[in-house]
Each structure stands twice: as C-alpha cells, then as structure tokens.
Design a protein around this motif. Sequence first.
Motif, short mmCIF file in Angstrom:
data_model
loop_
_atom_site.label_atom_id
_atom_site.label_comp_id
_atom_site.label_asym_id
_atom_site.label_seq_id
_atom_site.Cartn_x
_atom_site.Cartn_y
_atom_site.Cartn_z
N ALA A 49 0.84 -1.21 0.00
CA ALA A 49 0.00 0.00 0.00
C ALA A 49 0.87 1.26 0.00
O ALA A 49 0.58 2.24 -0.70
CB ALA A 49 -0.94 -0.02 1.20
N ALA A 52 2.30 1.71 -3.43
CA ALA A 52 1.28 2.23 -4.36
C ALA A 52 1.12 3.73 -4.19
O ALA A 52 1.03 4.49 -5.16
CB ALA A 52 -0.04 1.50 -4.14
N GLU A 53 1.14 4.19 -2.93
CA GLU A 53 1.03 5.63 -2.67
C GLU A 53 2.21 6.40 -3.23
O GLU A 53 2.09 7.56 -3.60
CB GLU A 53 0.99 5.88 -1.16
N ARG A 57 3.54 0.80 -9.50
CA ARG A 57 2.39 0.07 -10.03
C ARG A 57 2.68 -1.42 -10.21
O ARG A 57 1.78 -2.24 -10.23
CB ARG A 57 1.98 0.65 -11.40
N CYS A 74 -5.04 -6.04 -1.17
CA CYS A 74 -4.75 -4.80 -1.90
C CYS A 74 -5.75 -4.55 -3.01
O CYS A 74 -5.46 -3.84 -3.98
CB CYS A 74 -3.35 -4.87 -2.51
N LEU A 77 -6.30 -1.19 -4.84
CA LEU A 77 -5.17 -0.48 -5.43
C LEU A 77 -5.01 -0.85 -6.90
O LEU A 77 -5.28 -1.98 -7.29
CB LEU A 77 -3.88 -0.82 -4.67
#
Length: 234
Positions: A49, A52-53, A57, A74, A77
């Motif tokens: 997570a 991803a922030e 990708r 996840c 996401l």
Amino acid sequence: MSDDTRRAEIAHNLVEVQNRIAVATVLAGREVPPQLVVVTKTFPATDIAILAELGVRDIAENRGQEARRKFEECSGLDLRWHMIGQVQRKKAASVLSWADLIETVDRLELADSLHRAATTLDRTVDVLLQVSLDEPFREGRGGCRPIDLEALAHHAMSLDALKVRGVMAVAPFPGDPDQAFDRLAKMVHALRDSVPGLEVVSAGMSGDLEAAIAHGATQVRIGGSILGARPLVQ
Ligand SMILES: *Cc1c(COP(=O)(O)O)cnc(C)c1O
C-alpha cells in the motif's frame, strides 16, 4: 516501527534505486529507463500500500498462496501483479486468479497448462519465457536451457491464450552478472529474428541492476534495496 517511519524508509530507498536506474540508463546510452518492478515477497500488504502511494504500479511475488492473499488485501489499489516464482502445472488456474504477467514459463507443459486454464476462463494471459543463465545448467532452479528457448518460444506463440511478451532471467549466484546478461542479450537478439513482439527483457535485481541495464533489460525486479533485508528462511 510506525507506519510513518516505514513509509519514510521505503520512500528513501525507492528514490535511491530510481537514481541508480537513471544513472545506469545514461551510462548504457539508453533514453528510456527500464520499468521498475518491486519484489514484495515476504513483506506485508501494508508495504505494498505504501509503494502504491509512492507511485509504484508493478509488484512481484514468488509464491502463489502468499501472493493471492496480498492481492486480495490490496484489491482497491491499481496494481499490476507479476509472478516471478516457479509455477506448478496444477497451480496454473490458481496463479491466473491474481497474476497479470507470469514471468516464469520455462517448459512446454507449463505453457500448455496455462493455455488451458486461460481458455477455460475465456481470457488471455501475458507471459515471459524464463531462460536459465547457469553454466553448467542446474535442474530445479527455474528457467529452460538456452538451447530450448527458441522451441519454447515457438510453442508458446502457437497457443492463442498466451501472449508472449518477452524473456526473463536471473543471473547465476555466485557468478559474474555482466557476463551472464551479455549471454542473455545475445539470446534475445537471436530470438527476435524469428519471434516477433518480444519487447520485455526482465533482468536485474538489487545487486546487479546496473549490469542488466547495460545489457538491455527493459524491466528490473528489485526487492531488498527498496524493502530491506528479507528473513533468511522464506
Ligand atoms: C527475490 C527475487 C528478486 C529480487 O531480489 P533482490 O535481490 O531482493 O532485489 C528478483 N527476481 C527474482 C526471480 C526473485 O526471486
């Protein structure tokens, strides 16, 4: 460790790796840097997570069960999941439930199983063909023998549920990654003459990404340099 501390650590490491990739790209005289794939095996979904922030990708895992659990955790996401571990034929359908790209197709029978599983689901699956760079060849480490790569490529291309995107390899350890990735580059070059559409060369890890980029990797798979040391027993 608090979430904030972990986030800061990952963010710092990510920038360092992106810098290493940028420098290696320039030194190789290349204009486009390779795609960064972060290997999250053994690390928790909370790290994914955070990645991803931070704009990552592409996520890679090597064990089906662990990957599937994190994939579910996840689910909100927007990620692209890579399978980089060995796949058993009987797990072909299971790996299709989470992986977007299977990087480890290394035998005809596995290609057949994935094709059948994908056909049943009425879908296609992106794959890479894994070739071994071990000299001498070592059974059980994953990857086909270099001499079998072309036949594997032609077979996989004949299966319409498989989309063959390229080749994947791991440098021998211990060994000289520069020499190994040079051999890989020559194999890819030879293969491109007879197999159209081979765009991806997945090569390079934390310790050898520079050598891989020098020899044409279009995708690097980085774990430790971004997430830290993994426990020895996995
Ligand atoms: C674990 C793993 C990586 C990442 O290795 P690091 O040294 O942690 O960067 C890359 N590729 C494969 C196939 C792996 O299993």
